[in-house]
Design a protein around this motif. Structure first.
Motif, PDB file in Angstrom:
ATOM      1  N   HIS A 129       0.429  -1.559  -0.311  1.00 40.35           N
ATOM      2  CA  HIS A 129       0.316  -0.554  -0.342  1.00 40.35           C
ATOM      3  C   HIS A 129       1.247   1.238   0.224  1.00 40.35           C
ATOM      4  CE1 HIS A 129      -3.415  -2.335   0.227  1.00 40.35           C
ATOM      5  NE2 HIS A 129      -2.744  -2.962   1.605  1.00 40.35           N
ATOM      6  N   ASP A 130       1.203   1.423   1.219  1.00 43.35           N
ATOM      7  CA  ASP A 130       2.828   2.778   1.316  1.00 43.35           C
ATOM      8  C   ASP A 130       4.141   2.460  -0.206  1.00 43.35           C
ATOM      9  OD1 ASP A 130       0.862   3.690   3.569  1.00 43.35           O
ATOM     10  OD2 ASP A 130       1.898   2.943   4.603  1.00 43.35           O
ATOM     11  N   LEU A 131       4.255   1.073  -0.031  1.00 48.42           N
ATOM     12  CA  LEU A 131       5.594   0.542  -0.799  1.00 48.42           C
ATOM     13  C   LEU A 131       4.625   1.043  -1.895  1.00 48.42           C
ATOM     14  CD1 LEU A 131       7.057  -1.935   1.785  1.00 48.42           C
ATOM     15  CD2 LEU A 131       8.264   0.758   0.892  1.00 48.42           C
ATOM     16  N   THR A 132       5.726   0.946  -3.013  1.00 45.11           N
ATOM     17  CA  THR A 132       5.527   1.304  -4.479  1.00 45.11           C
ATOM     18  C   THR A 132       6.140  -0.436  -4.947  1.00 45.11           C
ATOM     19  OG1 THR A 132       7.753   2.104  -5.695  1.00 45.11           O
ATOM     20  CG2 THR A 132       6.017   3.683  -5.368  1.00 45.11           C
ATOM     21  N   LYS A 133       5.466  -1.258  -6.303  1.00 48.62           N
ATOM     22  CA  LYS A 133       6.648  -1.859  -6.757  1.00 48.62           C
ATOM     23  C   LYS A 133       8.530  -2.174  -6.903  1.00 48.62           C
ATOM     24  CE  LYS A 133       6.050  -5.892 -10.624  1.00 48.62           C
ATOM     25  NZ  LYS A 133       5.605  -6.032 -11.312  1.00 48.62           N
ATOM     26  N   GLU A 134       7.966  -0.907  -7.472  1.00 46.83           N
ATOM     27  CA  GLU A 134      10.199  -0.678  -7.491  1.00 46.83           C
ATOM     28  C   GLU A 134      10.444  -0.726  -6.133  1.00 46.83           C
ATOM     29  OE1 GLU A 134       6.946   0.731  -8.952  1.00 46.83           O
ATOM     30  OE2 GLU A 134       7.508   0.719 -11.099  1.00 46.83           O
ATOM     31  N   GLN A 135      10.112  -0.078  -5.205  1.00 46.45           N
ATOM     32  CA  GLN A 135      10.710  -0.533  -3.702  1.00 46.45           C
ATOM     33  C   GLN A 135      11.004  -1.475  -3.126  1.00 46.45           C
ATOM     34  OE1 GLN A 135       8.283   2.795  -1.678  1.00 46.45           O
ATOM     35  NE2 GLN A 135       9.870   3.251  -1.335  1.00 46.45           N
ATOM     36  N   VAL A 136       9.528  -2.117  -3.703  1.00 45.55           N
ATOM     37  CA  VAL A 136      10.011  -3.933  -3.201  1.00 45.55           C
ATOM     38  C   VAL A 136      11.303  -4.418  -4.050  1.00 45.55           C
ATOM     39  CG1 VAL A 136       8.445  -6.408  -3.113  1.00 45.55           C
ATOM     40  CG2 VAL A 136       7.229  -4.146  -2.754  1.00 45.55           C
ATOM     41  N   GLU A 137      10.532  -4.106  -5.649  1.00 49.26           N
ATOM     42  CA  GLU A 137      12.037  -5.272  -6.404  1.00 49.26           C
ATOM     43  C   GLU A 137      13.225  -4.684  -5.357  1.00 49.26           C
ATOM     44  OE1 GLU A 137      11.521  -4.120 -10.266  1.00 49.26           O
ATOM     45  OE2 GLU A 137       8.689  -5.325  -9.836  1.00 49.26           O
ATOM     46  N   LYS A 138      13.820  -3.847  -5.156  1.00 47.16           N
ATOM     47  CA  LYS A 138      14.722  -3.035  -5.358  1.00 47.16           C
ATOM     48  C   LYS A 138      15.124  -3.460  -3.484  1.00 47.16           C
ATOM     49  CE  LYS A 138      17.960   1.214  -4.357  1.00 47.16           C
ATOM     50  NZ  LYS A 138      17.657   2.699  -4.183  1.00 47.16           N
ATOM     51  N   ASN A 139      14.308  -3.458  -2.678  1.00 53.71           N
ATOM     52  CA  ASN A 139      14.595  -3.803  -1.260  1.00 53.71           C
ATOM     53  C   ASN A 139      14.936  -6.222  -1.311  1.00 53.71           C
ATOM     54  OD1 ASN A 139      14.653  -2.267   0.391  1.00 53.71           O
ATOM     55  ND2 ASN A 139      12.728  -1.578  -0.434  1.00 53.71           N
ATOM     56  N   THR A 140      14.284  -6.391  -2.232  1.00 57.16           N
ATOM     57  CA  THR A 140      14.070  -7.660  -2.319  1.00 57.16           C
ATOM     58  C   THR A 140      15.288  -8.137  -3.138  1.00 57.16           C
ATOM     59  OG1 THR A 140      12.588  -8.102  -4.112  1.00 57.16           O
ATOM     60  CG2 THR A 140      11.852  -7.749  -1.544  1.00 57.16           C
ATOM     61  N   ASN A 141      15.831  -7.070  -4.291  1.00 56.55           N
ATOM     62  CA  ASN A 141      17.149  -8.056  -5.409  1.00 56.55           C
ATOM     63  C   ASN A 141      16.427  -8.337  -6.225  1.00 56.55           C
ATOM     64  OD1 ASN A 141      18.824  -6.921  -6.571  1.00 56.55           O
ATOM     65  ND2 ASN A 141      19.935  -8.450  -5.404  1.00 56.55           N
ATOM     66  N   GLY A 167      17.140 -19.061  -9.694  1.00 59.95           N
ATOM     67  CA  GLY A 167      18.319 -18.574  -8.159  1.00 59.95           C
ATOM     68  C   GLY A 167      17.811 -17.715  -7.461  1.00 59.95           C
ATOM     69  N   VAL A 168      16.557 -17.106  -7.529  1.00 58.80           N
ATOM     70  CA  VAL A 168      15.424 -16.824  -6.654  1.00 58.80           C
ATOM     71  C   VAL A 168      15.093 -17.323  -5.606  1.00 58.80           C
ATOM     72  CG1 VAL A 168      13.602 -14.978  -6.778  1.00 58.80           C
ATOM     73  CG2 VAL A 168      15.034 -14.605  -8.082  1.00 58.80           C
ATOM     74  N   TYR A 169      14.715 -18.428  -6.286  1.00 55.99           N
ATOM     75  CA  TYR A 169      13.865 -19.291  -5.373  1.00 55.99           C
ATOM     76  C   TYR A 169      14.503 -20.214  -4.422  1.00 55.99           C
ATOM     77  CZ  TYR A 169      11.128 -23.292  -4.348  1.00 55.99           C
ATOM     78  OH  TYR A 169       9.948 -23.605  -2.769  1.00 55.99           O
ATOM     79  N   LEU A 170      15.813 -20.482  -5.126  1.00 51.78           N
ATOM     80  CA  LEU A 170      17.163 -20.398  -4.257  1.00 51.78           C
ATOM     81  C   LEU A 170      17.269 -20.173  -3.239  1.00 51.78           C
ATOM     82  CD1 LEU A 170      18.677 -23.553  -6.640  1.00 51.78           C
ATOM     83  CD2 LEU A 170      17.268 -24.408  -4.916  1.00 51.78           C
ATOM     84  N   THR A 171      17.341 -19.111  -3.575  1.00 53.69           N
ATOM     85  CA  THR A 171      17.530 -18.000  -2.388  1.00 53.69           C
ATOM     86  C   THR A 171      16.893 -17.000  -1.385  1.00 53.69           C
ATOM     87  OG1 THR A 171      18.478 -16.561  -3.765  1.00 53.69           O
ATOM     88  CG2 THR A 171      20.236 -18.377  -3.589  1.00 53.69           C
ATOM     89  N   ARG A 172      15.076 -17.366  -2.074  1.00 51.02           N
ATOM     90  CA  ARG A 172      14.274 -17.345  -1.781  1.00 51.02           C
ATOM     91  C   ARG A 172      14.847 -16.250  -0.331  1.00 51.02           C
ATOM     92  NH1 ARG A 172      12.720 -21.713  -1.710  1.00 51.02           N
ATOM     93  NH2 ARG A 172      11.598 -22.265   0.014  1.00 51.02           N
ATOM     94  N   ILE A 186      14.567 -12.614   1.494  1.00 47.28           N
ATOM     95  CA  ILE A 186      13.607 -11.549   2.195  1.00 47.28           C
ATOM     96  C   ILE A 186      14.347 -10.697   3.533  1.00 47.28           C
ATOM     97  CG2 ILE A 186      11.621 -12.704   4.210  1.00 47.28           C
ATOM     98  CD1 ILE A 186      10.984 -14.844   1.490  1.00 47.28           C
ATOM     99  N   LYS A 187      15.498 -12.357   4.367  1.00 50.21           N
ATOM    100  CA  LYS A 187      15.466 -11.183   5.521  1.00 50.21           C
ATOM    101  C   LYS A 187      16.160 -10.135   5.204  1.00 50.21           C
ATOM    102  CE  LYS A 187      17.098 -15.879   7.669  1.00 50.21           C
ATOM    103  NZ  LYS A 187      17.545 -16.682   8.313  1.00 50.21           N
ATOM    104  N   GLN A 188      16.757 -10.050   3.982  1.00 49.63           N
ATOM    105  CA  GLN A 188      18.096  -8.821   3.222  1.00 49.63           C
ATOM    106  C   GLN A 188      16.815  -7.760   3.327  1.00 49.63           C
ATOM    107  OE1 GLN A 188      20.322 -10.100   0.014  1.00 49.63           O
ATOM    108  NE2 GLN A 188      21.559 -11.081   1.469  1.00 49.63           N
ATOM    109  N   ALA A 189      16.053  -8.060   2.437  1.00 46.46           N
ATOM    110  CA  ALA A 189      14.537  -7.036   2.523  1.00 46.46           C
ATOM    111  C   ALA A 189      14.322  -6.549   3.528  1.00 46.46           C
ATOM    112  CB  ALA A 189      13.546  -7.525   1.393  1.00 46.46           C
ATOM    113  N   ILE A 190      13.990  -7.100   4.590  1.00 47.95           N
ATOM    114  CA  ILE A 190      12.940  -6.652   5.840  1.00 47.95           C
ATOM    115  C   ILE A 190      14.229  -5.687   6.120  1.00 47.95           C
ATOM    116  CG2 ILE A 190      12.387  -7.843   8.326  1.00 47.95           C
ATOM    117  CD1 ILE A 190      11.351  -9.935   6.406  1.00 47.95           C
ATOM    118  N   HIS A 191      16.016  -5.698   6.442  1.00 49.01           N
ATOM    119  CA  HIS A 191      16.559  -5.202   7.515  1.00 49.01           C
ATOM    120  C   HIS A 191      16.422  -3.703   6.617  1.00 49.01           C
ATOM    121  CE1 HIS A 191      20.367  -4.768   9.094  1.00 49.01           C
ATOM    122  NE2 HIS A 191      20.615  -4.756   8.427  1.00 49.01           N
ATOM    123  N   LYS A 192      16.682  -4.091   4.619  1.00 48.83           N
ATOM    124  CA  LYS A 192      16.919  -2.793   4.480  1.00 48.83           C
ATOM    125  C   LYS A 192      15.935  -1.674   4.786  1.00 48.83           C
ATOM    126  CE  LYS A 192      19.351  -4.428   0.700  1.00 48.83           C
ATOM    127  NZ  LYS A 192      19.008  -4.775  -0.883  1.00 48.83           N
TER     128      LYS A 192
END
Length: 281
Positions: free
Chosen positions: A92-104, A113-118, A122-128
């Protein structure tokens, strides 16, 4: 006389033996009629056919297995395994672009590669970004992913020691460059803990009530050391305790509806209201 007896007994024995031989031959003949012998050549041919079939099945299974492995390896290194479609839901407050940037996670990355390291992503995105409360990454197709976001709601902003902070629903503070249209938190200089407590309480409220708050001011007194004053957009003012305001504010719509005029609602101890300028407090 003895010779005659011996001759008679010998004759009887010979006759019995002959009868037994005839019976055995008859039984053997009858058995041969019931189940005729299979030619040994036919048996050998049957064994060979079964062996060929069994070996053929083994070869076919190996060919299928290695074909699947080969196709999977080709898929992994080919452009077909790259993300082309990325859906972001729950934000809601976050844009799609922000989610992509924070999750890489973005279109063009290898999906495997995304699925195996998901979990690590996720931990990195929450920390960022503290605005991200939780994430879920799902594969929805050969080239598509879905990121489900649960946010820490952005309640508003506070200026503390000339620094502007975004105030989140779980009480976290995040440095920001400018204010938004949410709740303005005032007079919390040197009281970050009190601000975090008030934000956590207000974060419990339903959006319909929370969105009606214009500003929150920390104004403790000797009698009420945890007092906050909430200014509503509809013109009412609420006195509350920062430790309990989240629970008591649930009754605000009913209390406001029962008031004839705009005024003050005191939720510090109990719950009562009075018009502005009234001495009946």
């Amino acid at each position: 006389m003895l010779d005659d007896r011996s001759a008679i007994e010998h004759h009887k024995y010979s006759r019995r033996l002959t009868e037994l031989e005839k019976r055995s031959a008859a039984a053997q003949q009858q058995q041969n009629k019931r189940s005729p012998k299979t030619h040994i050549g036919n048996k050998i041919r049957g064994i060979r056919v079964k062996r060929y079939v069994f070996n053929g099945e083994r070869v076919l299974k190996l060919v299928v297995l290695f074909s699947v492995i080969l196709l999977f390896m080709i898929y992994i290194i080919s452009p077909w395994s790259k993300v082309t479609t990325l859906h972001v839901t729950g934000n809601h407050d976050l844009t799609k672009e922000q989610v992509e940037k924070n999750t890489n996670i973005y279109p063009g990355r290898f999906i495997w590669g995304v699925y195996l390291t998901r979990h690590q992503l996720i931990k990195q995105a929450i920390h960022k970004n503290p605005q991200i409360k939780s994430l879920k990454v799902e594969v929805t197709g050969p080239q598509s992913l879905r990121i489900s976001v649960k946010e820490n709601a952005l309640l508003g902003t506070a200026v503390i020691n000339n620094d502007t902070y975004a105030v989140l629903a779980d009480g976290q503070l995040q440095r920001t460059k400018g204010a938004d249209n949410g709740i303005a938190y005032k007079r919390f200089d040197g009281h970050k803990k009190a601000l975090a407590t008030a934000a956590t309480q207000l974060g419990k409220l339903k959006p319909a009530i929370r969105n009606g708050i214009s500003s929150v001011s920390y104004q403790p007194t000797k009698e009420y050391p945890d007092r906050i004053i909430i200014y509503m957009r509809d013109g009412n003012t609420i006195y509350g305790d920062l430790n309990t305001i989240g629970d008591k504010m649930e009754y605000y719509p009913a209390i406001a509806a029962s008031m004839k005029n705009k005024g003050i609602i005191d939720l510090q101890v109990g719950a009562y209201s009075y018009d502005y300028g009234s001495k009946d407090k």
